[in-house]
Design a protein around this motif. Structure first.
Motif, PDB file in Angstrom:
ATOM      1  N   UNK A 276     -50.804  44.440 -47.359  1.00  0.00           N
ATOM      2  CA  UNK A 276     -50.498  43.067 -47.005  1.00  0.00           C
ATOM      3  C   UNK A 276     -48.992  42.888 -46.853  1.00  0.00           C
ATOM      4  N   UNK A 277     -48.621  41.844 -46.106  1.00  0.00           N
ATOM      5  CA  UNK A 277     -47.207  41.488 -46.008  1.00  0.00           C
ATOM      6  C   UNK A 277     -46.652  41.172 -47.395  1.00  0.00           C
ATOM      7  N   UNK A 278     -45.346  41.327 -47.551  1.00  0.00           N
ATOM      8  CA  UNK A 278     -44.683  40.868 -48.767  1.00  0.00           C
ATOM      9  C   UNK A 278     -44.902  39.359 -48.913  1.00  0.00           C
ATOM     10  N   UNK A 279     -45.291  38.944 -50.079  1.00  0.00           N
ATOM     11  CA  UNK A 279     -45.404  37.516 -50.392  1.00  0.00           C
ATOM     12  C   UNK A 279     -44.019  36.964 -50.722  1.00  0.00           C
ATOM     13  N   UNK A 280     -43.856  35.633 -50.768  1.00  0.00           N
ATOM     14  CA  UNK A 280     -42.575  35.082 -51.216  1.00  0.00           C
ATOM     15  C   UNK A 280     -42.168  35.586 -52.601  1.00  0.00           C
ATOM     16  N   UNK A 281     -43.155  35.769 -53.480  1.00  0.00           N
ATOM     17  CA  UNK A 281     -42.847  36.292 -54.811  1.00  0.00           C
ATOM     18  C   UNK A 281     -42.296  37.710 -54.728  1.00  0.00           C
ATOM     19  N   UNK A 282     -42.909  38.539 -53.872  1.00  0.00           N
ATOM     20  CA  UNK A 282     -42.452  39.921 -53.721  1.00  0.00           C
ATOM     21  C   UNK A 282     -41.058  39.968 -53.095  1.00  0.00           C
ATOM     22  N   UNK A 283     -40.802  39.092 -52.133  1.00  0.00           N
ATOM     23  CA  UNK A 283     -39.482  39.030 -51.509  1.00  0.00           C
ATOM     24  C   UNK A 283     -38.425  38.665 -52.553  1.00  0.00           C
ATOM     25  N   UNK A 284     -38.750  37.702 -53.413  1.00  0.00           N
ATOM     26  CA  UNK A 284     -37.796  37.299 -54.451  1.00  0.00           C
ATOM     27  C   UNK A 284     -37.552  38.439 -55.437  1.00  0.00           C
ATOM     28  N   UNK A 285     -38.628  39.133 -55.803  1.00  0.00           N
ATOM     29  CA  UNK A 285     -38.475  40.276 -56.709  1.00  0.00           C
ATOM     30  C   UNK A 285     -37.617  41.362 -56.078  1.00  0.00           C
ATOM     31  N   UNK A 286     -37.866  41.656 -54.794  1.00  0.00           N
ATOM     32  CA  UNK A 286     -37.062  42.647 -54.095  1.00  0.00           C
ATOM     33  C   UNK A 286     -35.587  42.242 -54.096  1.00  0.00           C
ATOM     34  N   UNK A 287     -35.310  40.980 -53.764  1.00  0.00           N
ATOM     35  CA  UNK A 287     -33.914  40.516 -53.693  1.00  0.00           C
ATOM     36  C   UNK A 287     -33.220  40.686 -55.040  1.00  0.00           C
ATOM     37  N   UNK A 288     -33.921  40.349 -56.107  1.00  0.00           N
ATOM     38  CA  UNK A 288     -33.339  40.482 -57.446  1.00  0.00           C
ATOM     39  C   UNK A 288     -33.033  41.940 -57.772  1.00  0.00           C
ATOM     40  N   UNK A 289     -34.007  42.823 -57.541  1.00  0.00           N
ATOM     41  CA  UNK A 289     -33.829  44.238 -57.884  1.00  0.00           C
ATOM     42  C   UNK A 289     -32.812  44.914 -56.969  1.00  0.00           C
ATOM     43  N   UNK A 290     -32.883  44.584 -55.679  1.00  0.00           N
ATOM     44  CA  UNK A 290     -31.995  45.207 -54.701  1.00  0.00           C
ATOM     45  C   UNK A 290     -30.537  44.855 -54.977  1.00  0.00           C
TER      46      UNK A 290
END
Length: 871
Positions: A276-290
């Motif tokens: 599935x596409x990245x959800x808004x939650x996954x995008x936020x998690x990625x931004x934090x970790x990245x």
């Protein structure tokens, strides 16, 4: 009410992944080889560690200057996949493909092969699938994270002494060997690793031991990448998997969605999952970790690096939230990663999106093949950027014209178009060589850039809608290089068509910024201002011109054109003959271009003395203002409130009252006695009380719109900050001060006078285009209409006819404004005044009162300030 960006959701996903992983390895059990193989196992796992511990961005220009490496485990975000059901189950109509929403009936049947109709099964993590299933196929679009997922899983298994043995293999390497000789997959596995690193030249005994005891997880990447004799390869994989799972091993294969259709694995033996596409939650998690990983890689793990990471994270998320086109890209893991890399280079996002997309295209055309291949020995060649754009631009424009909804075109049609291109004036080839050139180009782009991908038998489409739109913009500009009128004719034809908005918008960026011809781009936009849009499309040309200025700025259009567009937007925002939404959108666009009223921060002096007060909840009477004061001309805007936020006002306790800081930190919530308020506060945990509630919602966050979603306590803190900044007392007005400013001394009914005029304020009657909605039944009916759905705040000062004689704006309508007064003697609720966009004419009266607990925050509530005279 639910916040889709709630950080707990992301945290829950990580916790869920940990649980799924441990349950998965417990099912298979640890691989403990005999002593004679212990050293071989150690060397092999060290090879896995070296190979996959860091993200591999070889060939991507954005990482050429990156010091050190980025640990894969530090930035990886778990992927979700949907179990696919047999034909006949209900199709998920919210499904997305390459950035498009579509339903099952909108695509040709051949484009749907390999994508079994999704049933109601809930999304799952891959570890969960491997726990339950022996043989798993994971399908996904290019860039959806398939290969990275396998690397991450192999790395985790290699680092865990209680885990089975991971074996990761690119299937295209096996296919190359099969082309020359027959060898089964189990015998090929050690052969593949032989010579790749010291200590892994003789892995046969190790793999044989793990497989024989059911203690291996075999990860096979890229079934679709095999270009010839795929059916034979599938047979080999199935034979291997059949023997492996009998002994308790697990096998996982990845493939593109459509590539899988050509030679699928036997459905009865394999469980199919689609990423599935990245959800808004996954995008936020990625931004934090990245962002944290990036800062630590550059500056070390210091408090300063962690603080800077938070700033970078907020900037990246703001860029994603601010524009739907950028947001669509962010749902693809690879495209989100490239976006983060580009942002890291200092490119302003989402301003000048064509610059962003141009860098994307450069990466995909020149570098994808070197960065994406799991098997780096494949030696793929790169494509030339400029010459590829010259062909793909007109091609994308054709696709936009022929099939803008699905974005699909047949291979035959593609080849015909390309042949026509190569027989044209630029190339001048004869039909035979032109057709061969077309065939070679199509195959090269498909294989080496992944911009064009197969989406069914004989069906092609661009990897993502955004790139189709951007490339079509290049094609649109190319048409006008010979005759500008051709481009203008296209724009006139499609200017009101939402499907063409991005292409037209980006074409101006191509002309003004990429080709560095701002004068030519300015002429296009000036022509837009004069184009005719009638009926329900009235004003769409002005909004398009405004969007172009927003995107490319004065540098892309020239100063004179920029000023002309701003003047047109200002006039449209106050043109009451235009649809209300168009008026609002014109004002919002004007604000986004950087235009500001010169008096935005002005205060208006109100003298002391007697005035007429009341007439709503209590009888009208004469009151006296004992001391003069000044009041802000406008309610506080998002732009002004951002200054407080940027000054770390939410973190500085000195600006907050005791109750305010308790609200900020969450301890105040227990004082709320009203159940609705308790529930409302629960939706906004302390971690979300560091900015206004609707701060990232484009409907409410326009720079010149009144800030909404602020509690009384937030307004109080802003006032205290401004008082310190300006060196004078500042607070919210009392009810008496507010009403004196609104009614004058003679007790007028509305801010401008005694006669209601729906065109003098932002209220329900303005949006409904009706004179009176004060009847509850009429107002309730309006709530069911499309005009209500589009209603909201407007830019401050957009209704000059509604100003008070003293020149104060928006005292009637737009937003309710918090005051410094209690609503009742028990001092439970604070009073708000002025009515809002949501309310009818009764609430726009100067005497009308509203109330709310000081901890409440909503999209109808804003505030303005007063400064009492100093003695």
């Amino acid at each position: 009410m639910t916040d889709i960006n709630d950080i707990n959701a992301a945290r829950d996903a990580i916790v869920g992944e940990q649980n799924n992983y441990y349950q998965f390895i417990q099912v298979i059990g640890a691989f403990t080889p005999p002593p004679k193989l212990a050293d071989l196992r150690r060397d092999y796992l060290a090879h896995i560690e070296r190979s996959y511990r860091a993200l591999d961005f070889k060939g991507i220009p954005q990482l050429r200057t990156l010091p050190g490496e980025l640990a894969l485990e530090s930035v990886y975000v778990p992927l979700l996949a949907r179990p696919e059901q047999p034909d006949g189950d209900t199709w998920n109509r919210e499904r997305r493909l390459a950035g498009r929403s579509f339903n099952h009936d909108s695509l040709p049947e051949e484009a749907l092969h390999g994508m079994e109709r999704a049933g109601a099964a809930a999304p799952a993590q891959i570890e969960e699938a491997l726990r339950e299933k022996n043989c798993v196929v994971v399908l996904g679009d290019p860039g959806s994270g398939k290969s990275t997922m396998l690397k991450y899983l192999a790395l985790r298994l290699a680092r865990d002494p209680e885990a089975p043995l991971p074996i990761l293999l690119p299937l295209n390497a096996y296919a190359k060997t099969l082309a020359g000789r027959d060898i089964n997959l189990q015998n090929y596995l050690p052969e593949y690793f032989a010579g790749r690193a010291e200590g892994v030249a003789a892995l046969g005994p190790l793999f044989k031991e793990a497989l024989a005891n059911g203690k291996a997880v075999i990860l096979l990447d890229g079934l679709d990448e095999v270009q010839s004799n795929r059916a034979a390869l599938v047979g080999k994989v199935e034979a291997f998997a059949h023997e492996a799972v009998k002994r308790g091993n697990r096998v996982l294969v990845t493939s593109r969605l459509v590539g899988y259709r050509d030679a699928p694995l036997a459905p009865k033996d394999w469980s199919l999952y689609t990423l599935l596409d990245f959800t808004p939650e996954a995008i936020e998690t990625f931004a934090e970790k990245w962002c944290l990983t990036m800062e630590i890689s550059v500056s070390g793990d210091t408090p300063e690096a962690r603080k800077q990471a938070k700033i970078e994270q907020a900037g990246l998320l703001e860029a994603i939230d601010a524009n739907p086109g950028v947001g669509r890209l962010a749902s693809n893991p690879l495209l989100l990663t490239i976006l983060a890399l580009i942002k890291r280079q200092g490119v302003e996002l989402p301003k000048s999106r064509i610059k962003l997309y141009d860098r994307y295209l450069e990466t995909l055309i020149e570098a994808w093949n070197r960065a994406s291949a799991l098997d780096k020995s494949a030696g793929r060649e790169s494509l030339d950027y400029e010459s590829t754009l010259e062909v793909l631009g007109p091609l994308a424009l054709r696709v936009r014209e022929e099939n803008p909804t699905a974005g699909l075109v047949s291979a035959r049609q593609l080849q015909d178009w390309l042949t026509e291109h190569y027989t044209g004036e630029q190339w001048g080839l004869k039909p035979g060589p032109a057709r061969e050139k077309a065939r070679e180009f199509l195959e090269s782009v498909r294989r080496h850039s992944n911009l064009l991908v197969e989406r069914g038998e004989g069906q092609y489409g661009f990897i993502h809608l955004t790139f189709e739109e951007a490339l079509a913009a290049y094609g649109l500009v190319a048409l006008g290089q010979v005759e500008r009128q051709v481009t203008l004719d296209y724009i006139q034809k499609y200017i009101a068509d939402p499907a063409w908005r991005e292409t037209i918008l980006l074409s101006v960026g191509v002309q003004g910024l990429i080709s560095r011809q701002p004068r030519a781009a300015g002429e296009l936009v000036r022509a837009m201002l004069k184009m005719q849009c009638n009926g329900e499309n009235t004003g769409k040309n002005l909004l398009m011109a405004g969007a172009c200025l927003e995107d490319v700025g004065e540098a892309g259009l020239g100063q004179a054109t920029a000023r002309e567009v701003q003047e047109a937007l200002l006039a449209a925002s106050r043109d009451r003959s235009l649809p209300p939404a168009t008026q609002r959108d014109a004002g919002f666009s004007l604000a986004r271009t950087g235009w500001l009223p010169k008096d935005l921060d002005d205060w208006v002096e109100i003298p002391a003395g007697e005035f007429r007060y009341g007439g709503d909840d209590f009888p009208e009477r004469d009151e006296v203002i004992q001391s003069p004061f000044s009041i802000t001309k406008y309610p506080v805007t998002n732009l002004q409130f951002k200054r407080f936020k940027d000054a770390e006002g939410y973190e500085r306790q000195e600006f907050w009252s005791a109750d305010g800081w308790a609200w900020r930190s969450g301890t105040y919530d227990s004082k709320a006695t009203d159940k609705n308020l308790k529930d409302w506060l629960a939706e906004r945990p302390p971690a979300k009380r560091n900015e206004p509630w609707y701060w990232h919602d484009e409907k409410w966050n326009n720079p010149l719109a009144p800030v909404v979603g602020v509690s009384w306590f937030e307004a109080e803190a802003y006032a205290n900050w401004l008082a310190q900044k300006e060196g004078r007392p500042v607070r919210m007005p009392t009810e008496q001060e507010w009403e004196r400013a609104a009614r004058g001394t003679n007790g007028r009914e509305y801010a401008w006078g005694n006669e209601f005029d729906r065109n003098s304020l932002n209220c329900a009657e303005f949006w409904a285009d009706q004179e009176d909605l004060s009847d509850i039944d009429k107002w309730s009916e309006w709530l069911k209409t499309d005009s209500f759905k589009s209603a909201g705040t407007t830019a401050v000062g957009q209704f000059p006819a509604g100003n008070t004689p003293e020149g104060i704006s928006d005292l009637s309508g737009n937003v309710w404004e918090w005051t410094n007064s209690w609503y009742e003697d028990e001092q439970v609720n604070r009073t708000a005044r002025g009515g809002s966009w949501y309310d009818d004419r009764r609430d726009a009266r100067c005497a009308s009162r509203h109330w709310g607990g000081p901890g409440y925050f909503g999209y109808r509530l804003g505030f303005r300030l007063v400064s009492p005279a100093q003695s």
